[in-house]
Design an enzyme around this catalytic site. Structure first.
Site, PDB file in Angstrom:
ATOM      1  N   ASP A 143       0.305   5.344   0.535  1.00 57.57           N
ATOM      2  CA  ASP A 143      -0.747   6.254   1.012  1.00 57.57           C
ATOM      3  C   ASP A 143      -0.405   7.727   0.984  1.00 57.57           C
ATOM      4  O   ASP A 143       0.664   8.117   1.450  1.00 57.57           O
ATOM      5  CB  ASP A 143      -1.011   5.995   2.509  1.00 57.57           C
ATOM      6  CG  ASP A 143      -1.606   4.656   2.791  1.00 57.57           C
ATOM      7  OD1 ASP A 143      -2.471   4.226   2.037  1.00 57.57           O
ATOM      8  OD2 ASP A 143      -1.186   4.045   3.803  1.00 57.57           O
ATOM      9  N   THR A 179       2.243  10.345   4.693  1.00 60.25           N
ATOM     10  CA  THR A 179       2.420   9.289   3.696  1.00 60.25           C
ATOM     11  C   THR A 179       2.845   8.023   4.422  1.00 60.25           C
ATOM     12  O   THR A 179       3.393   8.078   5.523  1.00 60.25           O
ATOM     13  CB  THR A 179       3.489   9.659   2.646  1.00 60.25           C
ATOM     14  OG1 THR A 179       4.720   9.965   3.314  1.00 60.25           O
ATOM     15  CG2 THR A 179       3.056  10.837   1.805  1.00 60.25           C
ATOM     16  N   ASN A 180       2.560   6.884   3.801  1.00 63.55           N
ATOM     17  CA  ASN A 180       2.970   5.619   4.403  1.00 63.55           C
ATOM     18  C   ASN A 180       3.239   4.615   3.289  1.00 63.55           C
ATOM     19  O   ASN A 180       2.694   4.741   2.190  1.00 63.55           O
ATOM     20  CB  ASN A 180       1.880   5.100   5.355  1.00 63.55           C
ATOM     21  CG  ASN A 180       2.408   4.106   6.387  1.00 63.55           C
ATOM     22  OD1 ASN A 180       3.571   3.704   6.368  1.00 63.55           O
ATOM     23  ND2 ASN A 180       1.535   3.689   7.290  1.00 63.55           N
ATOM     24  N   ARG A 203       5.547   2.980   8.384  1.00 65.57           N
ATOM     25  CA  ARG A 203       6.550   3.876   7.792  1.00 65.57           C
ATOM     26  C   ARG A 203       5.945   5.265   7.568  1.00 65.57           C
ATOM     27  O   ARG A 203       6.107   5.871   6.516  1.00 65.57           O
ATOM     28  CB  ARG A 203       7.061   3.309   6.469  1.00 65.57           C
ATOM     29  CG  ARG A 203       7.813   2.004   6.601  1.00 65.57           C
ATOM     30  CD  ARG A 203       8.489   1.602   5.311  1.00 65.57           C
ATOM     31  NE  ARG A 203       9.038   0.274   5.436  1.00 65.57           N
ATOM     32  CZ  ARG A 203       8.346  -0.850   5.260  1.00 65.57           C
ATOM     33  NH1 ARG A 203       7.069  -0.789   4.916  1.00 65.57           N
ATOM     34  NH2 ARG A 203       8.921  -2.019   5.416  1.00 65.57           N
ATOM     35  N   GLU A 204       5.248   5.751   8.581  1.00 70.20           N
ATOM     36  CA  GLU A 204       4.602   7.054   8.440  1.00 70.20           C
ATOM     37  C   GLU A 204       5.634   8.183   8.349  1.00 70.20           C
ATOM     38  O   GLU A 204       6.638   8.170   9.064  1.00 70.20           O
ATOM     39  CB  GLU A 204       3.692   7.348   9.647  1.00 70.20           C
ATOM     40  CG  GLU A 204       2.489   6.453   9.757  1.00 70.20           C
ATOM     41  CD  GLU A 204       2.765   5.149  10.517  1.00 70.20           C
ATOM     42  OE1 GLU A 204       3.942   4.893  10.868  1.00 70.20           O
ATOM     43  OE2 GLU A 204       1.803   4.398  10.746  1.00 70.20           O
ATOM     44  N   TRP A 264      -5.829   7.755  16.419  1.00 75.22           N
ATOM     45  CA  TRP A 264      -4.532   8.357  16.102  1.00 75.22           C
ATOM     46  C   TRP A 264      -4.639   9.697  15.393  1.00 75.22           C
ATOM     47  O   TRP A 264      -3.863  10.608  15.657  1.00 75.22           O
ATOM     48  CB  TRP A 264      -3.658   7.384  15.309  1.00 75.22           C
ATOM     49  CG  TRP A 264      -4.257   6.947  13.992  1.00 75.22           C
ATOM     50  CD1 TRP A 264      -5.106   5.895  13.796  1.00 75.22           C
ATOM     51  CD2 TRP A 264      -4.069   7.562  12.719  1.00 75.22           C
ATOM     52  NE1 TRP A 264      -5.448   5.822  12.461  1.00 75.22           N
ATOM     53  CE2 TRP A 264      -4.827   6.829  11.783  1.00 75.22           C
ATOM     54  CE3 TRP A 264      -3.328   8.664  12.266  1.00 75.22           C
ATOM     55  CZ2 TRP A 264      -4.872   7.155  10.426  1.00 75.22           C
ATOM     56  CZ3 TRP A 264      -3.375   8.978  10.914  1.00 75.22           C
ATOM     57  CH2 TRP A 264      -4.137   8.230  10.012  1.00 75.22           C
ATOM     58  N   GLU A 272       0.846  -1.203   0.000  1.00 69.78           N
ATOM     59  CA  GLU A 272       0.000   0.000   0.000  1.00 69.78           C
ATOM     60  C   GLU A 272       0.874   1.242   0.000  1.00 69.78           C
ATOM     61  O   GLU A 272       1.891   1.276   0.679  1.00 69.78           O
ATOM     62  CB  GLU A 272      -0.901  -0.022   1.248  1.00 69.78           C
ATOM     63  CG  GLU A 272      -1.924   1.091   1.294  1.00 69.78           C
ATOM     64  CD  GLU A 272      -2.877   0.970   2.489  1.00 69.78           C
ATOM     65  OE1 GLU A 272      -3.461  -0.122   2.703  1.00 69.78           O
ATOM     66  OE2 GLU A 272      -3.030   1.971   3.205  1.00 69.78           O
ATOM     67  N   GLU A 286      -2.421  10.631   3.015  1.00 64.92           N
ATOM     68  CA  GLU A 286      -3.529  10.834   3.959  1.00 64.92           C
ATOM     69  C   GLU A 286      -3.458  12.253   4.513  1.00 64.92           C
ATOM     70  O   GLU A 286      -2.474  12.607   5.172  1.00 64.92           O
ATOM     71  CB  GLU A 286      -3.422   9.839   5.122  1.00 64.92           C
ATOM     72  CG  GLU A 286      -3.551   8.393   4.684  1.00 64.92           C
ATOM     73  CD  GLU A 286      -3.461   7.424   5.859  1.00 64.92           C
ATOM     74  OE1 GLU A 286      -4.410   6.675   6.068  1.00 64.92           O
ATOM     75  OE2 GLU A 286      -2.429   7.440   6.559  1.00 64.92           O
TER      76      GLU A 286
END
Ligand SMILES: *[C@@H]1O[C@H](CO)[C@@H](O)[C@H](O)[C@H]1NC(C)=O
Ligand SMILES: *[C@@H]1O[C@H](CO)[C@@H](O)[C@H](O)[C@H]1NC(C)=O
Ligand SMILES: *[C@@H]1O[C@H](CO)[C@@H](O)[C@H](O)[C@H]1NC(C)=O
Ligand SMILES: *[C@@H]1O[C@H](CO)[C@@H](O)[C@H](O)[C@H]1NC(C)=O
Ligand SMILES: *[C@@H]1O[C@H](CO)[C@@H](O)[C@H](O)[C@H]1NC(C)=O
Length: 294
Positions: free
Chosen positions: A116, A131-132, A141-142, A206, A114, A118
């Site tokens: 991301d 992002t991740n 891995r944010e 979160w 995935e 967000e």
């Protein structure tokens, strides 16, 4: 590069090259491609509407439901972009997303891939873009940047480049994150066929740090445009060589950032990066720079 309507770029034989040139002379504006051509509404039917003759989509969220959509097809590499305008209210706990995922609709996530974008709602500027990256795992891995513009005021372009060498997250033309193919040092790299998804949802754990969402402000509304997809189709032909350099995003130009991008990237990282997983979970991820004091 000229714009093309189809998401399917066949291998360039002489003939398909001609077909490609013919298509490109039509110069179809990718922002005028209709939603129905590549996507469908997956949930929150009453919170979804298609406007401007199908070239724009409006998602809303209230305390009952958010909404989302997904691409009809899955892809194995490409340039994936979306123009977005996020909710302009006091939107703590509201999350607007644009991402690629190998997770099938309504299936458990498992060890999936995935990528991301967000947007984490908050109390006005600066807005946080998280992002991740998941690669056959649970992510973790944010990274977060404090955006240097107001993403609620206008549409901006958010783009993901995914090829066998690197994954790059772009905000307009600026690379904000690079995830390299580091399989050489034991890091999984996304390889599963992925769908393209957009959604508007909420989370108080979160994203709102345990605070309440102010639903008296609802509905929160996000707009999406730009439904063209430049990707290597995977579900139509599972044997397609999505690493082929016949796709322009796999070519030498996209093995790394170019000089202009490197300068822009370094500036963003220096000035706007507010959080990276490498700073507190770096030891779990071999791709993070090793620190001598760890
Ligand atoms: C609306 O979209 C359809 C097909 O997507 C197209 O044929 C038509 O010309 C469009 N109408 C306008 C006013 O743009
Ligand atoms: C996309 O998928 C949806 C849901 O399965 C379907 O209703 C729609 O017709 C499909 N669109 C295209 C262009 O295939
Ligand atoms: C990652 O890079 C390695 C080495 O260049 C290559 O063999 C592999 O196919 C790449 N992985 C993906 C998923 O593209
Ligand atoms: C929630 O929004 C309403 C309407 O804008 C506002 O009057 C109220 O102060 C907000 N409540 C909180 C706790 O921020
Ligand atoms: C693409 O991947 C296939 C299978 O993994 C491999 O055999 C081939 O050499 C790769 N091609 C390129 C251009 O990297």
């Amino acid at each position: 590069m000229p714009f093309i309507t189809s998401s399917y770029l066949p291998f360039f034989s002489f003939f398909s090259l001609f077909a490609y040139l013919r298509l490109s002379t039509c110069a179809i504006n990718p922002d005028k491609v209709s939603f129905d051509q590549n996507y469908y509404n997956t949930w929150g039917f009453y919170h979804f509407s298609s406007i401007n003759n199908g070239t724009e989509v409006r998602l809303s969220i209230d305390e009952y439901s958010g909404s989302g959509f997904m691409s009809n097809h899955t892809y194995g590499s490409g340039f994936f972009r979306m123009r977005m305008k996020i909710p302009n209210k006091d939107s703590l706990g509201i999350i607007t997303t644009f991402y690629l995922t190998s997770q099938q609709n309504n299936q458990p996530a498992g060890n999936h891939d995935e990528l991301d974008f967000e947007f984490l709602g908050g109390h006005g500027m600066p807005y946080t873009l998280q992002t991740n990256v998941f690669s056959n795992d649970n992510g973790g891995r944010e990274e977060r940047v404090a955006l240097w513009f107001d993403p609620t005021a206008d549409f901006h372009t958010y783009k993901i480049l995914w090829n066998q060498h690197q994954i790059v997250f772009y905000v307009d033309k600026i690379p904000i994150r690079v995830f390299k193919n580091n399989t050489g040092i034991g890091v999984n790299y996304p390889s599963q066929a992925m769908s393209v998804v957009g959604s508007l949802w909420s989370d108080t754990t979160w994203a709102a740090h345990g605070q309440q969402i102010n639903w008296t402000q609802a509905p929160f509304v996000a707009y999406f445009q730009g439904f063209n997809i430049n990707g290597c189709l995977k579900d139509i032909d599972s044997t397609s060589q999505c690493n082929s350099t016949h796709y322009r995003w796999n070519g030498p130009r996209y093995m790394g950032l170019d000089q202009t991008e490197i300068v822009a990237y370094e500036k963003v990282r220096r000035k706007y990066l507010t959080y990276s997983y490498c700073s507190d979970r770096g030891s779990l991820h071999p791709e993070c720079p090793r620190r001598t004091l760890e």
